[in-house]
Motif scaffolding. Structure first.
Motif, PDB file in Angstrom:
ATOM      1  N   ASN A  37      21.064  -1.809  71.408  1.00 50.41           N
ATOM      2  CA  ASN A  37      20.771  -1.145  72.675  1.00 50.41           C
ATOM      3  C   ASN A  37      20.240   0.273  72.468  1.00 50.41           C
ATOM      4  O   ASN A  37      19.819   0.908  73.433  1.00 50.41           O
ATOM      5  N   LEU A  38      20.240   0.756  71.234  1.00 51.78           N
ATOM      6  CA  LEU A  38      19.729   2.104  70.949  1.00 51.78           C
ATOM      7  C   LEU A  38      18.324   2.013  70.378  1.00 51.78           C
ATOM      8  O   LEU A  38      17.975   1.045  69.689  1.00 51.78           O
ATOM      9  N   PRO A  39      17.496   3.044  70.601  1.00 58.36           N
ATOM     10  CA  PRO A  39      16.151   3.049  70.022  1.00 58.36           C
ATOM     11  C   PRO A  39      16.213   3.041  68.490  1.00 58.36           C
ATOM     12  O   PRO A  39      17.177   3.530  67.891  1.00 58.36           O
ATOM     13  N   ILE A  40      15.183   2.519  67.854  1.00 59.75           N
ATOM     14  CA  ILE A  40      15.140   2.406  66.398  1.00 59.75           C
ATOM     15  C   ILE A  40      15.371   3.748  65.713  1.00 59.75           C
ATOM     16  O   ILE A  40      16.045   3.827  64.694  1.00 59.75           O
ATOM     17  N   GLU A  41      14.856   4.810  66.256  1.00 59.37           N
ATOM     18  CA  GLU A  41      14.955   6.121  65.605  1.00 59.37           C
ATOM     19  C   GLU A  41      16.294   6.830  65.856  1.00 59.37           C
ATOM     20  O   GLU A  41      16.562   7.873  65.283  1.00 59.37           O
ATOM     21  N   HIS A  42      17.144   6.257  66.665  1.00 51.60           N
ATOM     22  CA  HIS A  42      18.439   6.891  66.980  1.00 51.60           C
ATOM     23  C   HIS A  42      19.327   6.913  65.737  1.00 51.60           C
ATOM     24  O   HIS A  42      19.457   5.901  65.046  1.00 51.60           O
ATOM     25  N   PRO A  43      19.931   8.068  65.421  1.00 51.78           N
ATOM     26  CA  PRO A  43      20.730   8.177  64.190  1.00 51.78           C
ATOM     27  C   PRO A  43      21.993   7.306  64.169  1.00 51.78           C
ATOM     28  O   PRO A  43      22.519   7.027  63.094  1.00 51.78           O
ATOM     29  N   ASP A  44      22.469   6.870  65.319  1.00 52.30           N
ATOM     30  CA  ASP A  44      23.679   6.045  65.377  1.00 52.30           C
ATOM     31  C   ASP A  44      23.391   4.548  65.521  1.00 52.30           C
ATOM     32  O   ASP A  44      24.301   3.758  65.749  1.00 52.30           O
ATOM     33  N   ARG A  45      22.126   4.169  65.397  1.00 54.47           N
ATOM     34  CA  ARG A  45      21.762   2.756  65.587  1.00 54.47           C
ATOM     35  C   ARG A  45      22.396   1.864  64.512  1.00 54.47           C
ATOM     36  O   ARG A  45      22.915   0.806  64.803  1.00 54.47           O
ATOM     37  N   VAL A  46      22.360   2.296  63.267  1.00 54.16           N
ATOM     38  CA  VAL A  46      22.922   1.523  62.163  1.00 54.16           C
ATOM     39  C   VAL A  46      24.215   2.194  61.705  1.00 54.16           C
ATOM     40  O   VAL A  46      24.259   3.404  61.518  1.00 54.16           O
ATOM     41  N   PHE A  47      25.256   1.404  61.538  1.00 52.94           N
ATOM     42  CA  PHE A  47      26.528   1.954  61.099  1.00 52.94           C
ATOM     43  C   PHE A  47      27.248   0.940  60.209  1.00 52.94           C
ATOM     44  O   PHE A  47      26.900  -0.238  60.182  1.00 52.94           O
ATOM     45  N   MET A  48      28.226   1.434  59.461  1.00 54.96           N
ATOM     46  CA  MET A  48      29.000   0.577  58.578  1.00 54.96           C
ATOM     47  C   MET A  48      30.308   0.211  59.254  1.00 54.96           C
ATOM     48  O   MET A  48      30.966   1.056  59.842  1.00 54.96           O
ATOM     49  N   GLU A  49      30.656  -1.063  59.156  1.00 55.85           N
ATOM     50  CA  GLU A  49      31.923  -1.539  59.694  1.00 55.85           C
ATOM     51  C   GLU A  49      32.709  -2.171  58.553  1.00 55.85           C
ATOM     52  O   GLU A  49      32.140  -2.866  57.712  1.00 55.85           O
ATOM     53  N   ARG A  50      33.990  -1.899  58.514  1.00 54.24           N
ATOM     54  CA  ARG A  50      34.848  -2.457  57.473  1.00 54.24           C
ATOM     55  C   ARG A  50      35.790  -3.498  58.074  1.00 54.24           C
ATOM     56  O   ARG A  50      36.305  -3.311  59.165  1.00 54.24           O
ATOM     57  N   ALA A  51      36.003  -4.568  57.331  1.00 58.22           N
ATOM     58  CA  ALA A  51      36.933  -5.616  57.749  1.00 58.22           C
ATOM     59  C   ALA A  51      37.920  -5.863  56.613  1.00 58.22           C
ATOM     60  O   ALA A  51      37.537  -5.879  55.442  1.00 58.22           O
ATOM     61  N   ILE A  52      39.170  -6.025  56.958  1.00 55.62           N
ATOM     62  CA  ILE A  52      40.196  -6.373  55.982  1.00 55.62           C
ATOM     63  C   ILE A  52      40.474  -7.862  56.127  1.00 55.62           C
ATOM     64  O   ILE A  52      40.808  -8.332  57.221  1.00 55.62           O
ATOM     65  N   ILE A  53      40.288  -8.588  55.030  1.00 51.74           N
ATOM     66  CA  ILE A  53      40.443 -10.039  55.043  1.00 51.74           C
ATOM     67  C   ILE A  53      41.383 -10.463  53.911  1.00 51.74           C
ATOM     68  O   ILE A  53      41.548  -9.739  52.929  1.00 51.74           O
ATOM     69  N   PRO A  54      41.980 -11.649  54.032  1.00 60.44           N
ATOM     70  CA  PRO A  54      42.751 -12.183  52.904  1.00 60.44           C
ATOM     71  C   PRO A  54      41.805 -12.413  51.720  1.00 60.44           C
ATOM     72  O   PRO A  54      40.622 -12.707  51.905  1.00 60.44           O
ATOM     73  N   ALA A  55      42.297 -12.289  50.520  1.00 60.77           N
ATOM     74  CA  ALA A  55      41.478 -12.474  49.320  1.00 60.77           C
ATOM     75  C   ALA A  55      41.314 -13.964  49.022  1.00 60.77           C
ATOM     76  O   ALA A  55      41.785 -14.475  48.004  1.00 60.77           O
ATOM     77  N   THR A  56      40.641 -14.669  49.951  1.00 56.99           N
ATOM     78  CA  THR A  56      40.385 -16.100  49.784  1.00 56.99           C
ATOM     79  C   THR A  56      38.914 -16.389  50.054  1.00 56.99           C
ATOM     80  O   THR A  56      38.258 -15.673  50.827  1.00 56.99           O
ATOM     81  N   MET A  57      38.411 -17.428  49.422  1.00 60.22           N
ATOM     82  CA  MET A  57      37.022 -17.829  49.644  1.00 60.22           C
ATOM     83  C   MET A  57      36.809 -18.212  51.103  1.00 60.22           C
ATOM     84  O   MET A  57      35.778 -17.900  51.692  1.00 60.22           O
ATOM     85  N   SER A  58      37.785 -18.859  51.702  1.00 62.46           N
ATOM     86  CA  SER A  58      37.673 -19.267  53.103  1.00 62.46           C
ATOM     87  C   SER A  58      37.470 -18.055  54.018  1.00 62.46           C
ATOM     88  O   SER A  58      36.595 -18.065  54.890  1.00 62.46           O
ATOM     89  N   ALA A  59      38.261 -17.012  53.829  1.00 57.43           N
ATOM     90  CA  ALA A  59      38.134 -15.813  54.654  1.00 57.43           C
ATOM     91  C   ALA A  59      36.797 -15.123  54.404  1.00 57.43           C
ATOM     92  O   ALA A  59      36.146 -14.642  55.344  1.00 57.43           O
ATOM     93  N   ALA A  60      36.369 -15.086  53.153  1.00 58.98           N
ATOM     94  CA  ALA A  60      35.089 -14.460  52.826  1.00 58.98           C
ATOM     95  C   ALA A  60      33.932 -15.233  53.461  1.00 58.98           C
ATOM     96  O   ALA A  60      33.014 -14.628  54.032  1.00 58.98           O
ATOM     97  N   ARG A  61      33.988 -16.550  53.382  1.00 60.53           N
ATOM     98  CA  ARG A  61      32.938 -17.362  53.990  1.00 60.53           C
ATOM     99  C   ARG A  61      32.904 -17.180  55.506  1.00 60.53           C
ATOM    100  O   ARG A  61      31.833 -17.101  56.099  1.00 60.53           O
ATOM    101  N   ASP A  62      34.060 -17.120  56.144  1.00 56.91           N
ATOM    102  CA  ASP A  62      34.115 -16.893  57.585  1.00 56.91           C
ATOM    103  C   ASP A  62      33.473 -15.559  57.950  1.00 56.91           C
ATOM    104  O   ASP A  62      32.696 -15.474  58.908  1.00 56.91           O
TER     105      ASP A  62
END
Length: 66
Positions: A37-62
């Protein structure tokens, strides 16, 4: 699969930052997100999100959408 191999597999999917192994058997995985919803040149358009998951292939694939 060992945790080290799982982390390597996850990180081969162009994560935003290296995957972190937590002391409780979980992983912290970082992904790039885009606010379309933000213009391409907006500094907040792209951001990093972190997720905590169980250390399993199933969780990683999901999380990665497999």
């Amino acid at each position: 699969m060992t945790t080290a191999k799982l982390i390597h597999w996850i990180d081969n999917h162009d994560t935003a930052a290296p995957t972190v192994e937590n002391a409780d058997g979980s992983l912290t995985v970082s992904s790039w997100c885009v606010r379309t919803n933000l213009p391409i040149e907006h500094p907040d358009r792209v951001f990093m999100e972190r997720a905590i998951i169980p250390a399993t292939m199933s969780a990683a694939r999901d999380l990665l959408g497999y």
